[in-house]
Design a protein around this motif. Structure first.
Motif, PDB file in Angstrom:
ATOM      1  N   ALA A  32       0.830  -1.198   0.000  1.00 31.18           N
ATOM      2  CA  ALA A  32       0.000   0.000   0.000  1.00 31.18           C
ATOM      3  C   ALA A  32       0.872   1.260   0.000  1.00 31.18           C
ATOM      4  O   ALA A  32       0.561   2.252  -0.676  1.00 31.18           O
ATOM      5  N   MET A  33       1.977   1.208   0.741  1.00 31.47           N
ATOM      6  CA  MET A  33       2.917   2.349   0.751  1.00 31.47           C
ATOM      7  C   MET A  33       3.535   2.542  -0.622  1.00 31.47           C
ATOM      8  O   MET A  33       3.676   3.679  -1.106  1.00 31.47           O
ATOM      9  N   GLU A  34       3.914   1.450  -1.280  1.00 35.07           N
ATOM     10  CA  GLU A  34       4.494   1.545  -2.620  1.00 35.07           C
ATOM     11  C   GLU A  34       3.512   2.176  -3.593  1.00 35.07           C
ATOM     12  O   GLU A  34       3.881   3.031  -4.413  1.00 35.07           O
ATOM     13  N   GLU A  35       2.258   1.779  -3.497  1.00 28.14           N
ATOM     14  CA  GLU A  35       1.248   2.332  -4.395  1.00 28.14           C
ATOM     15  C   GLU A  35       1.034   3.827  -4.131  1.00 28.14           C
ATOM     16  O   GLU A  35       0.870   4.623  -5.056  1.00 28.14           O
ATOM     17  N   SER A  36       1.005   4.205  -2.841  1.00 23.65           N
ATOM     18  CA  SER A  36       0.786   5.615  -2.513  1.00 23.65           C
ATOM     19  C   SER A  36       1.965   6.474  -2.966  1.00 23.65           C
ATOM     20  O   SER A  36       1.780   7.589  -3.477  1.00 23.65           O
ATOM     21  N   LEU A  37       3.207   5.979  -2.816  1.00 27.06           N
ATOM     22  CA  LEU A  37       4.380   6.721  -3.285  1.00 27.06           C
ATOM     23  C   LEU A  37       4.386   6.831  -4.806  1.00 27.06           C
ATOM     24  O   LEU A  37       4.767   7.870  -5.369  1.00 27.06           O
ATOM     25  N   ALA A  38       3.960   5.758  -5.486  1.00 29.60           N
ATOM     26  CA  ALA A  38       3.897   5.793  -6.952  1.00 29.60           C
ATOM     27  C   ALA A  38       2.866   6.825  -7.413  1.00 29.60           C
ATOM     28  O   ALA A  38       3.096   7.551  -8.402  1.00 29.60           O
ATOM     29  N   ARG A  39       1.756   6.921  -6.708  1.00 31.92           N
ATOM     30  CA  ARG A  39       0.736   7.905  -7.068  1.00 31.92           C
ATOM     31  C   ARG A  39       1.273   9.329  -6.876  1.00 31.92           C
ATOM     32  O   ARG A  39       1.024  10.223  -7.699  1.00 31.92           O
ATOM     33  N   ALA A  40       2.026   9.552  -5.774  1.00 33.75           N
ATOM     34  CA  ALA A  40       2.609  10.866  -5.541  1.00 33.75           C
ATOM     35  C   ALA A  40       3.643  11.209  -6.617  1.00 33.75           C
ATOM     36  O   ALA A  40       3.727  12.356  -7.072  1.00 33.75           O
ATOM     37  N   ALA A  41       4.414  10.197  -7.051  1.00 30.57           N
ATOM     38  CA  ALA A  41       5.420  10.436  -8.094  1.00 30.57           C
ATOM     39  C   ALA A  41       4.753  10.793  -9.422  1.00 30.57           C
ATOM     40  O   ALA A  41       5.253  11.647 -10.167  1.00 30.57           O
ATOM     41  N   LYS A  42       3.635  10.170  -9.730  1.00 31.61           N
ATOM     42  CA  LYS A  42       2.924  10.490 -10.976  1.00 31.61           C
ATOM     43  C   LYS A  42       2.435  11.934 -10.977  1.00 31.61           C
ATOM     44  O   LYS A  42       2.429  12.606 -12.008  1.00 31.61           O
ATOM     45  N   SER A  43       2.002  12.411  -9.822  1.00 31.33           N
ATOM     46  CA  SER A  43       1.552  13.804  -9.744  1.00 31.33           C
ATOM     47  C   SER A  43       2.718  14.776  -9.958  1.00 31.33           C
ATOM     48  O   SER A  43       2.522  15.913 -10.378  1.00 31.33           O
ATOM     49  N   ARG A  44       3.935  14.304  -9.697  1.00 30.90           N
ATOM     50  CA  ARG A  44       5.131  15.144  -9.885  1.00 30.90           C
ATOM     51  C   ARG A  44       5.672  15.026 -11.302  1.00 30.90           C
ATOM     52  O   ARG A  44       5.983  16.032 -11.952  1.00 30.90           O
ATOM     53  N   TYR A  45       5.793  13.823 -11.843  1.00 29.84           N
ATOM     54  CA  TYR A  45       6.397  13.619 -13.156  1.00 29.84           C
ATOM     55  C   TYR A  45       5.379  13.621 -14.298  1.00 29.84           C
ATOM     56  O   TYR A  45       5.755  13.749 -15.461  1.00 29.84           O
ATOM     57  N   GLY A  46       4.114  13.415 -13.998  1.00 34.52           N
ATOM     58  CA  GLY A  46       3.090  13.364 -15.038  1.00 34.52           C
ATOM     59  C   GLY A  46       2.248  12.111 -14.910  1.00 34.52           C
ATOM     60  O   GLY A  46       2.793  11.010 -14.758  1.00 34.52           O
ATOM     61  N   SER A  47       0.924  12.269 -14.983  1.00 38.15           N
ATOM     62  CA  SER A  47       0.013  11.138 -14.735  1.00 38.15           C
ATOM     63  C   SER A  47       0.089  10.082 -15.819  1.00 38.15           C
ATOM     64  O   SER A  47      -0.313   8.940 -15.615  1.00 38.15           O
ATOM     65  N   GLU A  48       0.582  10.451 -17.030  1.00 39.17           N
ATOM     66  CA  GLU A  48       0.640   9.471 -18.111  1.00 39.17           C
ATOM     67  C   GLU A  48       1.838   8.533 -17.988  1.00 39.17           C
ATOM     68  O   GLU A  48       1.909   7.517 -18.668  1.00 39.17           O
ATOM     69  N   MET A  49       2.789   8.898 -17.149  1.00 36.68           N
ATOM     70  CA  MET A  49       3.945   8.029 -16.960  1.00 36.68           C
ATOM     71  C   MET A  49       3.596   6.820 -16.099  1.00 36.68           C
ATOM     72  O   MET A  49       2.730   6.900 -15.231  1.00 36.68           O
ATOM     73  N   ASP A  50       4.317   5.718 -16.379  1.00 38.37           N
ATOM     74  CA  ASP A  50       4.149   4.506 -15.572  1.00 38.37           C
ATOM     75  C   ASP A  50       5.285   4.492 -14.555  1.00 38.37           C
ATOM     76  O   ASP A  50       6.388   4.013 -14.836  1.00 38.37           O
ATOM     77  N   ILE A  51       5.020   5.047 -13.362  1.00 42.79           N
ATOM     78  CA  ILE A  51       6.016   5.122 -12.302  1.00 42.79           C
ATOM     79  C   ILE A  51       5.720   4.027 -11.283  1.00 42.79           C
ATOM     80  O   ILE A  51       4.595   3.902 -10.809  1.00 42.79           O
ATOM     81  N   ARG A  52       6.729   3.251 -10.970  1.00 35.63           N
ATOM     82  CA  ARG A  52       6.563   2.188  -9.986  1.00 35.63           C
ATOM     83  C   ARG A  52       7.586   2.379  -8.861  1.00 35.63           C
ATOM     84  O   ARG A  52       8.704   2.845  -9.105  1.00 35.63           O
ATOM     85  N   VAL A  53       7.172   2.007  -7.655  1.00 37.96           N
ATOM     86  CA  VAL A  53       8.026   2.170  -6.489  1.00 37.96           C
ATOM     87  C   VAL A  53       8.239   0.805  -5.851  1.00 37.96           C
ATOM     88  O   VAL A  53       7.291   0.033  -5.685  1.00 37.96           O
ATOM     89  N   ASP A  54       9.481   0.545  -5.488  1.00 34.89           N
ATOM     90  CA  ASP A  54       9.804  -0.711  -4.815  1.00 34.89           C
ATOM     91  C   ASP A  54      10.529  -0.384  -3.514  1.00 34.89           C
ATOM     92  O   ASP A  54      11.554   0.315  -3.517  1.00 34.89           O
ATOM     93  N   ILE A  55       9.972  -0.854  -2.389  1.00 33.89           N
ATOM     94  CA  ILE A  55      10.572  -0.624  -1.078  1.00 33.89           C
ATOM     95  C   ILE A  55      11.302  -1.896  -0.655  1.00 33.89           C
ATOM     96  O   ILE A  55      10.700  -2.977  -0.600  1.00 33.89           O
ATOM     97  N   ASP A  56      12.585  -1.760  -0.385  1.00 34.95           N
ATOM     98  CA  ASP A  56      13.380  -2.904   0.052  1.00 34.95           C
ATOM     99  C   ASP A  56      12.878  -3.384   1.414  1.00 34.95           C
ATOM    100  O   ASP A  56      12.779  -2.602   2.359  1.00 34.95           O
ATOM    101  N   ARG A  57      12.539  -4.683   1.507  1.00 35.19           N
ATOM    102  CA  ARG A  57      11.926  -5.216   2.724  1.00 35.19           C
ATOM    103  C   ARG A  57      12.922  -5.276   3.900  1.00 35.19           C
ATOM    104  O   ARG A  57      12.503  -5.457   5.038  1.00 35.19           O
ATOM    105  N   LYS A  58      14.215  -5.128   3.625  1.00 40.64           N
ATOM    106  CA  LYS A  58      15.205  -5.178   4.702  1.00 40.64           C
ATOM    107  C   LYS A  58      15.672  -3.790   5.136  1.00 40.64           C
ATOM    108  O   LYS A  58      15.760  -3.498   6.325  1.00 40.64           O
TER     109      LYS A  58
END
Length: 541
Positions: A32-58
């Motif tokens: 859920a955190m990854e999805e929320s960060l990806a949504r925030a990044a799209k608002s910064r870089y552009g909604s048409e971009m496919d931005i994905r966020v990966d949080i290292d579990r360690k």
């Protein structure tokens, strides 16, 4: 708010804390955190971009990646998230459709609005995960008893805390005189668990018949172990109940085991059900015998079962009538629920009067049709003859056993009966033809002239009309309306045509008209037989 090394580890700590509080998988919170960060990044870089966020579990480090997918030239629509094969050659040696090109992008600065949006996404995902966990936990517990604590009452419905969720005990599922206050302990039956938009709904009951069955299972070890089985339960919640039991061990009395030493076992159930009186009845495969047991404490003189109509007539002594019916019809109603049969109760006097009326009616028919005196007609009825067809076509030896009937008398009786029937058939056929009946129906095998006349009076005048009839329209049947069984009168019911006979006649008519291919019927029957055989083999396995 930037995702810096100072708060990277805090992400994982927050996810762990939320997961422990809501009792869900920590990985769901991180997703859920990854999805929320990806949504925030799209608002910064552009909604048409496919931005994905990966949080290292360690380490908790968040990596932001821009993804572009290789597509056919003519399918290129989104230039920010897609590129052609030719364009992709700048980034890889031999690109093909479906390949992905990933570029890491700088982390974003999250403003107040973006942070609030991210929080909402996380809360929503956590809430959905919590609902899924609750549904998965309780869906398999439907049909069991659960202990809970009353939280509050809303419009007569009781909200119950059942541990990791809440259940609702509707007012129509409460035993009549029960009332609850907050923090009262309560035991309920989980009647249903449904997945709904507002979250899983857990419906509880204290009036369901199976609630009492489950209580007995808890109190009687033999039921829990399967030595004794509860075959049927009927309840008038808070007042009276009947439960039918059977033992699979000849050395164990099912009724005695359920009652317990000095009534201890049944009394525990009675106390839980607010003093509801319980009749424990031995179950019997023979329906009339089972019904006699079910009507206890009333005594039964005679039982007449009509299996086709699922009705049963019970004759009781005159002084037992009120006991058999019970207060406000409670005893007979519960017995009907327990056996699944409609029960008609009459006294011995009423049954005797009805038999006398039937005797007089048959006597009158024989007197008129065969031109007999009353004594001789009564003699025929006493010997078991119920219709003119029986007299006309029975083996003559059966008439000769009657006192005073010799060979010539028997021959004369049968001749008179046949003459009367032939005249009646001729008259019925003439009236049917006057009503417009066609030869196709008259010549149909299985229909008597009287049947044809009855069909014509009901508007069935051709073989096509007959072929469109439903079997219950001919033989009659029963329909359940608002919980009550209602009789459907059949056109041929007075001629004792069964439902199966009606089905066969209608199907024969359809075959004769070419509406149905007999070969298809045979293949369907073979398929049904194969299914039955397969089911039996699986059961044996």
């Amino acid at each position: 708010m930037a995702i810096t090394s100072a708060n990277q580890l805090e992400l994982l700590q927050t996810a762990e804390a939320v997961a422990r509080e809501k009792m869900i998988d920590p990985d769901l919170v991180v997703q859920a955190m990854e999805e929320s960060l990806a949504r925030a990044a799209k608002s910064r870089y552009g909604s048409e971009m496919d931005i994905r966020v990966d949080i290292d579990r360690k380490t908790g480090k968040a990596t932001f990646t821009r993804v572009r997918t290789v597509v056919e030239d003519e399918e290129l629509e989104n230039y920010q998230a897609e590129l052609t094969v030719e364009q992709a050659k700048q980034y890889m040696a031999d690109p093909s459709v479906g390949d992905e090109i990933r570029d890491e992008v700088p982390p974003v600065e999250m403003g107040r609005i973006a942070a609030q949006s991210a929080k909402q996404v996380i809360l929503q995902k956590v809430r959905e995960a919590e609902r899924d966990r609750q549904y998965e936990e309780f869906k398999d517990r439907a049909g069991t008893i659960i202990n809970g604590v009353v939280k509050r009452e809303e419009y007569g419905n009781v909200i119950v805390d059942i541990g990791r969720g809440e259940g609702i005990l509707r007012r129509n599922e409460k035993i009549g005189r029960e009332s609850y206050r907050p923090n009262d302990r309560i035991r309920c039956y989980i009647k249903d668990v449904r997945r709904e938009a507002r979250g899983p709904q857990i419906f509880l009951s204290r009036t369901d018949p199976q609630f009492m069955a489950e209580l007995f299972k808890m109190e009687v070890p033999e039921i829990y172990d399967g030595i004794i089985e509860i075959k049927a339960v009927a309840r008038d919640p808070g007042s009276r109940a009947k439960i039918a039991v059977i033992s699979y061990d000849g050395s164990i009395d099912p009724v005695g085991a359920c009652v317990g030493m000095r009534g201890s076992r049944v009394q525990a159930v009675v106390n839980e059900l607010q003093g509801e009186k319980i009749d424990i009845i031995p179950w019997n495969e023979d329906q009339p015998t089972f019904l006699v047991n079910a009507l206890q404490p009333a005594e039964v003189s005679k039982v007449v079962l009509d299996e086709e109509a699922e009705r049963i007539e019970v004759v009781v002594p005159d002084e037992q009538l009120s006991l058999a019916i019970g207060r406000r019809g409670q005893n007979v109603r519960l017995a009907s629920q327990l056996t699944g049969l409609d029960i008609d109760i009459m006294t011995e006097a009423e049954e005797s009067a009805r038999r006398q009326a039937e005797f007089a009616e048959r006597t009158g028919v024989f007197m008129e049709a065969l031109d007999l005196d009353e004594f001789f007609a009564q003699l025929l009825v006493s010997e078991g003859f119920t219709s003119l067809e029986e007299v006309a076509y029975v083996e003559r030896d059966e008439l000769l056993v009657i006192d005073g009937v010799d060979e010539s008398t028997a021959e004369e009786l049968q001749a008179r009966a046949r003459d009367f029937l032939e005249a009646a058939n001729k008259k019925a056929l003439e009236q049917a033809r006057e009503l417009g009946v066609e030869d196709s129906l008259v010549e149909f095998d299985g229909l008597t002239p009287q049947m044809i006349q009855a069909l014509a009076e009901d508007g069935v005048k051709t073989l096509e009309d007959f072929a469109t009839c439903a079997d219950w329209e001919l033989a009659g049947g029963w329909t359940t309306v608002d919980g009550q069984r209602v009789k459907d009168d059949g056109v041929l019911e007075k001629f004792d045509v069964s439902l199966e006979e009606a089905q066969n006649m209608v199907m024969t008519a359809r075959i004769q008209l070419g509406w149905v291919d007999p070969a298809e019927l045979v293949s369907e029957d073979d398929a049904e037989t194969d299914e039955i055989v397969d089911d039996e083999e699986e059961a044996e396995a």
